[in-house]
Design an enzyme around this catalytic site. Sequence first.
Site, PDB file in Angstrom:
ATOM      1  CG  ASP A  83       6.497  12.719  -6.218  1.00 24.01           C
ATOM      2  OD1 ASP A  83       6.719  13.619  -7.042  1.00 24.01           O
ATOM      3  OD2 ASP A  83       5.471  12.676  -5.511  1.00 24.01           O
ATOM      4  CB  ALA A 109      -5.138   7.765  -7.112  1.00 21.92           C
ATOM      5  N   GLY A 161       2.690  -2.873 -15.074  1.00 22.54           N
ATOM      6  CA  GLY A 161       3.741  -3.827 -15.451  1.00 22.54           C
ATOM      7  C   GLY A 161       4.618  -4.176 -14.258  1.00 22.54           C
ATOM      8  CE  LYS A 191       5.574  11.254 -22.004  1.00 23.90           C
ATOM      9  NZ  LYS A 191       6.809  11.986 -22.422  1.00 23.90           N
ATOM     10  CE1 TYR A 251      -6.035  14.326 -12.627  1.00 20.89           C
ATOM     11  CE2 TYR A 251      -8.317  14.961 -12.321  1.00 20.89           C
ATOM     12  CZ  TYR A 251      -7.156  14.415 -11.826  1.00 20.89           C
ATOM     13  OH  TYR A 251      -7.113  13.955 -10.527  1.00 20.89           O
ATOM     14  CB  VAL A 276       5.899   6.551 -12.539  1.00 21.60           C
ATOM     15  CG1 VAL A 276       6.590   6.407 -11.196  1.00 21.60           C
ATOM     16  CG2 VAL A 276       4.672   7.424 -12.449  1.00 21.60           C
ATOM     17  CG  ASN A 285       5.979   2.723 -17.564  1.00 21.70           C
ATOM     18  OD1 ASN A 285       6.084   1.912 -18.483  1.00 21.70           O
ATOM     19  ND2 ASN A 285       6.305   3.999 -17.684  1.00 21.70           N
TER      20      ASN A 285
END
Length: 313
Positions: A31, A114, A102, A91, A145, A57, A99
């Site tokens: 976070d 989520a 992966g 992003k 969003y 992240v 990411n």
Amino acid sequence: MKYVITGGAGFIGSHLVDRLLSQNHQVIVLDNLITGNSANISQHSDNANFKFINHNVSNPITLDDEIDWVVHFASPASPVDYLQLTIETLKVNSLGTHNMLGLARAKNAKYFLASTSEVYGDPEIHPQPETYWGHVNPIGPRGVYDEAKRFAEALTMAYHNKHALDTRIVRIFNCYGPRLRIKDGRVVSNFISQALNNEPLTVYGDGSQTRSFQYISDLVEGIVRLMGTEYHEPVNIGNPQEKTVLELAHLIKDLTESKSEIIVKPLPIDDPKRRLPDITLAKKLLNWSPQKDLIAGLTETIAWYQERLVVNR
Ligand code: UDP
């Protein structure tokens, strides 16, 4: 099992962390605290099963640990937040989702996304079943969003179909409870803090728009049950107790015994008029249905806010 939880210092993420640690799982929280709060997880700092890494992240990360689950909850989620953090929101749900998919693939882990009822946009059918494709304005203010979460779902399904990644997608409807940030601008946090401070409750538009509010413990239960299935398509988790925003304002005013007046402010652009989950699938698949009724949930939430607010009474 070892879980990576992105957004684990946020409202929903931190409640999931509590639940998993209470079942003796290991948890690594990623976070960057952009909307999360380290106070939500500070109670675990001495727990050997818990680790916090301050990381965005949207940038890749390599972890040495063996991981069983990558659970991607990191994202601004309040309209006020994502209308400000536009590019960060796009992003974290695109690059961040990539990411984390992966990472799951590299670790041979399962992946949990989520998602949100916002993928339905300003819906034209009620209630909204998972099969509804939605009514989203891609270039409107909420597009940052809504479209990002729609992309996140598409990427998750692509990893499932192409790489046989073991994935889950939950579509979360409006949720409230302790740790909902006091200043995050959402309707429940605004009304409770306004009512406790005897400030005017700000109803946007004429207040006839509806939302269906679920308590955090019901959502966490639904998430944990979904993890236990092999179901890869999206599942709605929400409480079909639908209320108009004006009804909610009166309810919170009554529960707080507040002297606040109710005032009207402009309705934000593209604000959905009606939101109501169809939870037929969750009932059948997870044997789940919400347990906490709105008055009981609001009462607990108000008590939590009361402890934290400097009340000008
Ligand atoms: N809303 C309101 N007053 C506020 C904050 C929100 O009337 O102080 C309304 C908002 O316009 C929307 C509903 O409450 O119709 C829910 O807004 P929220 O920001 O909680 O989340 P959303 O469901 O729109 O993502």
